[in-house]
Design a protein around this motif. Structure first.
Motif, PDB file in Angstrom:
ATOM      1  N   LEU A 139      -9.078   3.352   2.544  1.00  0.00           N
ATOM      2  CA  LEU A 139      -8.410   2.362   3.410  1.00  0.00           C
ATOM      3  C   LEU A 139      -9.473   1.479   4.058  1.00  0.00           C
ATOM      4  O   LEU A 139      -9.851   1.675   5.216  1.00  0.00           O
ATOM      5  CB  LEU A 139      -7.587   3.071   4.490  1.00  0.00           C
ATOM      6  N   GLN A 141      -9.349  -1.401   5.243  1.00  0.00           N
ATOM      7  CA  GLN A 141      -8.895  -2.110   6.442  1.00  0.00           C
ATOM      8  C   GLN A 141      -8.214  -1.113   7.364  1.00  0.00           C
ATOM      9  O   GLN A 141      -7.077  -0.704   7.101  1.00  0.00           O
ATOM     10  CB  GLN A 141      -7.913  -3.213   6.063  1.00  0.00           C
ATOM     11  N   ARG A 184      -1.614   9.059  16.114  1.00  0.00           N
ATOM     12  CA  ARG A 184      -0.693   9.486  15.055  1.00  0.00           C
ATOM     13  C   ARG A 184       0.477   8.525  14.867  1.00  0.00           C
ATOM     14  O   ARG A 184       1.031   8.419  13.785  1.00  0.00           O
ATOM     15  CB  ARG A 184      -0.112  10.868  15.390  1.00  0.00           C
ATOM     16  N   SER A 185       0.854   7.857  15.923  1.00  0.00           N
ATOM     17  CA  SER A 185       1.990   6.932  15.835  1.00  0.00           C
ATOM     18  C   SER A 185       1.631   5.680  15.045  1.00  0.00           C
ATOM     19  O   SER A 185       2.502   4.903  14.674  1.00  0.00           O
ATOM     20  CB  SER A 185       2.445   6.524  17.236  1.00  0.00           C
ATOM     21  N   THR A 259      -2.077  -1.654   4.016  1.00  0.00           N
ATOM     22  CA  THR A 259      -2.165  -2.150   2.643  1.00  0.00           C
ATOM     23  C   THR A 259      -0.991  -3.094   2.380  1.00  0.00           C
ATOM     24  O   THR A 259      -0.071  -3.207   3.192  1.00  0.00           O
ATOM     25  CB  THR A 259      -2.074  -1.010   1.601  1.00  0.00           C
ATOM     26  N   LYS A 263      -0.031  -6.931   4.198  1.00  0.00           N
ATOM     27  CA  LYS A 263      -0.524  -5.868   5.092  1.00  0.00           C
ATOM     28  C   LYS A 263       0.643  -5.244   5.858  1.00  0.00           C
ATOM     29  O   LYS A 263       0.558  -4.961   7.043  1.00  0.00           O
ATOM     30  CB  LYS A 263      -1.568  -6.405   6.071  1.00  0.00           C
ATOM     31  N   GLU A 264       1.740  -5.041   5.138  1.00  0.00           N
ATOM     32  CA  GLU A 264       2.957  -4.581   5.797  1.00  0.00           C
ATOM     33  C   GLU A 264       3.102  -3.069   5.798  1.00  0.00           C
ATOM     34  O   GLU A 264       3.982  -2.539   6.468  1.00  0.00           O
ATOM     35  CB  GLU A 264       4.187  -5.224   5.133  1.00  0.00           C
ATOM     36  N   ASN A 265       2.247  -2.360   5.078  1.00  0.00           N
ATOM     37  CA  ASN A 265       2.391  -0.908   4.993  1.00  0.00           C
ATOM     38  C   ASN A 265       1.236  -0.195   5.682  1.00  0.00           C
ATOM     39  O   ASN A 265       0.075  -0.529   5.485  1.00  0.00           O
ATOM     40  CB  ASN A 265       2.493  -0.475   3.530  1.00  0.00           C
ATOM     41  N   ARG A 266       1.619   0.812   6.493  1.00  0.00           N
ATOM     42  CA  ARG A 266       0.652   1.534   7.317  1.00  0.00           C
ATOM     43  C   ARG A 266       0.484   2.948   6.774  1.00  0.00           C
ATOM     44  O   ARG A 266       1.460   3.570   6.339  1.00  0.00           O
ATOM     45  CB  ARG A 266       1.183   1.589   8.749  1.00  0.00           C
ATOM     46  N   HIS A 267      -0.726   3.452   6.828  1.00  0.00           N
ATOM     47  CA  HIS A 267      -1.033   4.791   6.323  1.00  0.00           C
ATOM     48  C   HIS A 267      -1.881   5.517   7.348  1.00  0.00           C
ATOM     49  O   HIS A 267      -2.765   4.917   7.962  1.00  0.00           O
ATOM     50  CB  HIS A 267      -1.783   4.700   4.999  1.00  0.00           C
ATOM     51  N   ILE A 268      -1.606   6.802   7.524  1.00  0.00           N
ATOM     52  CA  ILE A 268      -2.372   7.593   8.483  1.00  0.00           C
ATOM     53  C   ILE A 268      -2.923   8.828   7.782  1.00  0.00           C
ATOM     54  O   ILE A 268      -2.174   9.620   7.203  1.00  0.00           O
ATOM     55  CB  ILE A 268      -1.499   7.997   9.685  1.00  0.00           C
ATOM     56  N   ILE A 269      -4.251   8.951   7.816  1.00  0.00           N
ATOM     57  CA  ILE A 269      -4.939  10.116   7.262  1.00  0.00           C
ATOM     58  C   ILE A 269      -5.449  10.938   8.438  1.00  0.00           C
ATOM     59  O   ILE A 269      -6.113  10.398   9.321  1.00  0.00           O
ATOM     60  CB  ILE A 269      -6.135   9.691   6.386  1.00  0.00           C
ATOM     61  N   GLU A 270      -5.125  12.218   8.455  1.00  0.00           N
ATOM     62  CA  GLU A 270      -5.575  13.083   9.554  1.00  0.00           C
ATOM     63  C   GLU A 270      -6.205  14.355   8.987  1.00  0.00           C
ATOM     64  O   GLU A 270      -5.625  15.004   8.111  1.00  0.00           O
ATOM     65  CB  GLU A 270      -4.384  13.460  10.449  1.00  0.00           C
ATOM     66  N   TYR A 271      -7.371  14.692   9.498  1.00  0.00           N
ATOM     67  CA  TYR A 271      -8.043  15.947   9.123  1.00  0.00           C
ATOM     68  C   TYR A 271      -8.340  16.693  10.402  1.00  0.00           C
ATOM     69  O   TYR A 271      -8.837  16.095  11.358  1.00  0.00           O
ATOM     70  CB  TYR A 271      -9.345  15.622   8.397  1.00  0.00           C
ATOM     71  N   SER A 272      -8.001  17.971  10.439  1.00  0.00           N
ATOM     72  CA  SER A 272      -8.298  18.704  11.671  1.00  0.00           C
ATOM     73  C   SER A 272      -8.783  20.111  11.384  1.00  0.00           C
ATOM     74  O   SER A 272      -8.475  20.704  10.344  1.00  0.00           O
ATOM     75  CB  SER A 272      -7.078  18.731  12.588  1.00  0.00           C
TER      76      SER A 272
END
Lengths: 328, 328
Positions: A139, A141, A184-185, A259, A263-272
């Motif tokens: 990602l 951007q 996260r939101s 993306t 640029k209308e689609n949002r993606h969230i990657i989280e590692y914990s």
């Protein structure tokens, strides 16, 4: 072929490496190297030698990789370049700002010795760094967020112990839930230092110490506490030992990105990570990279590497065929 | 040096790749290859050619990597071996059970052509696989859990559309919160298929269709629905288009493991994705690996690779020096 491992330094991290090596079917612990009198050091493993660090060079043909378990402040900047001339090495150097200089020193040594030296393994730097890199590559951007905790910060605990009137202390770094939720939101919040983490302190006072003065000195300490909302709890030494004897840690790495043609689609990657023992988890990362380092060196590679340079398959004892069939 | 990219197949995935390539400063889209009449195909990019797939071979000197955007069922098993003889290629082959056979076919072709072919990029297989591998290498004693969703399953949506009386349908796979929480707690639950996911269906009936019969046929469908708690909601075509037009997806990969002399310390690694557009995120992964594939081939590498074989730094347009200074 069993990989023969040496451990240099037998503190919390060294003991964690010992456990991890003993758990790995493809590895064996050859020796623990210590600056102390070897006769004074009791280790868990029955079949490994305890050797003075002064005799390490004589073990060049007896070990395939040396895992350096010293501290980043004074040990590793000296040890890693020194031992990379003699051995494949892995360290957990974690002073982020000094990594480029350390890399450069270690690279020269490792090339001299035709060895592979992997620096800054662990979880941050280490697994968190990997997640930042992968997520940024996927990602391009977007925004990055790293949170730490809830966990014990040794540096902050030490800082409290240096305050006059403090007998012992334990400091927890705590991520703020509302900040995690905002990330996260996908709302891409701008977060100040104070908005990301709080600091929670458990302090044992020396007899006759002025609690209010100690609390004030902690809360106003620059760099360590003044930029945070800090809570100070006074407890007894018994309570500290009973309730705060562990070394848990962990944290969160996020990337939020966009993306699409507009640029209308949002993606969230989280590692914990949620770790009961910070040094033991770090040790397990070091041992996985020790396996990689030995393999790379057998392929003729030399020089300094980081987790960014190692193909993931090198970390696993399983063959490429088995990995593809079971984990892909 | 700008990497010249070709796209084969211009569906949702191909359009996502187009956007990702146009966002990458080090890449340019050379051509889109199509089985349709090229004159009939409108693409977003102004400076890229639209070419019949029959003329692809003549582009060998004009593109550095071909990103194959066909489907796993029939396109890729044929296309990837075919084009790996001519180009560096990347595909998103996602039929997990058939990956070993696909790998073997593609490897032979890519070696014939002295090209690098990376198969099964995306998020599962892809980023989820990477997280399984890293976490297993670090915590050899532990348990793995993968959850998918909430997201649209094209396969399950298609299965519903094949039911008599169904005009259109959209199926969401939903992870069950209590199962996620049980895994996060470290209790290592044994979870049945039914305990991990539910299936949520939005169905548009054909005029005069028997709703009860359709609902029963969906819920009892073997493999697809009978092992799950399935909810069927009947809505109008307008509602389906208005409320369920997106292709979101995502999921969670966990590994819970233990360390220590007495296995007394527990660790939880969690990786999760929340994606507004499944094909666009997959496309971004393909493009990052396209960058890697071109670099590897320039170093003289050939053959079939997976995400397990690629050092992370190859995915980034940034230099090793910049990566170490900013992301480690």
């Amino acid at each position: 072929m069993t990989t023969r491992v040496g451990i240099l330094g037998y503190g919390n991290l060294g003991r964690g490496v010992e456990c991890a090596v003993n758990d790995a079917e493809d590895m064996e612990l050859a020796a623990v190297f210590t600056r102390r009198d070897p006769a004074s050091l009791k280790i868990l493993s029955k079949n490994a030698a305890v050797v003075s660090v002064n005799d390490a060079a004589s073990y060049q043909d007896k070990i395939d990789v040396m895992i350096l378990c010293g501290g980043s402040a004074t040990d590793l900047p000296k040890q890693t370049p020194e031992y990379a001339k003699l051995f494949n090495v892995v360290d957990s150097f974690d002073t982020h700002a000094k990594i480029p200089a350390h890399f450069s020193n270690v690279d020269a040594s490792a090339k001299t010795g035709n060895k592979v030296a992997l620096i800054s393994a662990g979880w941050d730097p280490g697994m968190f760094s990997l997640n930042r890199l992968y997520a940024n590559a996927i990602l391009p951007q977007g925004n990055d967020y790293t949170f730490w905790g809830k966990g014990v910060s040794q540096g902050h605990s030490d800082a409290i112990r240096r305050v006059k009137g403090v007998k012992d202390a334990r400091q927890y770094t705590c991520p703020i839930d509302s900040a995690l939720e905002a990330v996260r939101s996908g709302s891409n919040p701008e977060l100040s230092t104070r908005q990301k983490h709080t600091r929670l302190c458990y302090v044992v006072l020396e007899e006759g110490a002025d609690a209010a003065a100690v609390e004030n000195e902690i809360k106003t300490m620059p760099n360590y506490f003044s930029d945070y909302d800090t809570t100070v709890n006074f407890i007894s030494q018994e309570e500290l030992i009973r309730d705060h004897g562990g070394i848990p840690h962990g944290g969160f790495v996020f990337r939020t990105g966009i993306t699409g043609a507009n640029k209308e689609n949002r993606h969230i990657i989280e590692y914990s990570l949620k770790l009961d023992s910070n040094p033991e988890f770090t040790a397990n990362v070091l041992v996985a990279y020790a396996r990689a380092v030995v393999r790379l060196n057998k392929e003729g590679v030399s020089g300094c590497k980081t987790v960014f340079d190692i193909a993931p398959a090198y970390l696993s004892p399983l063959s490429g065929e088995v990995l593809r069939a079971t984990m892909l």
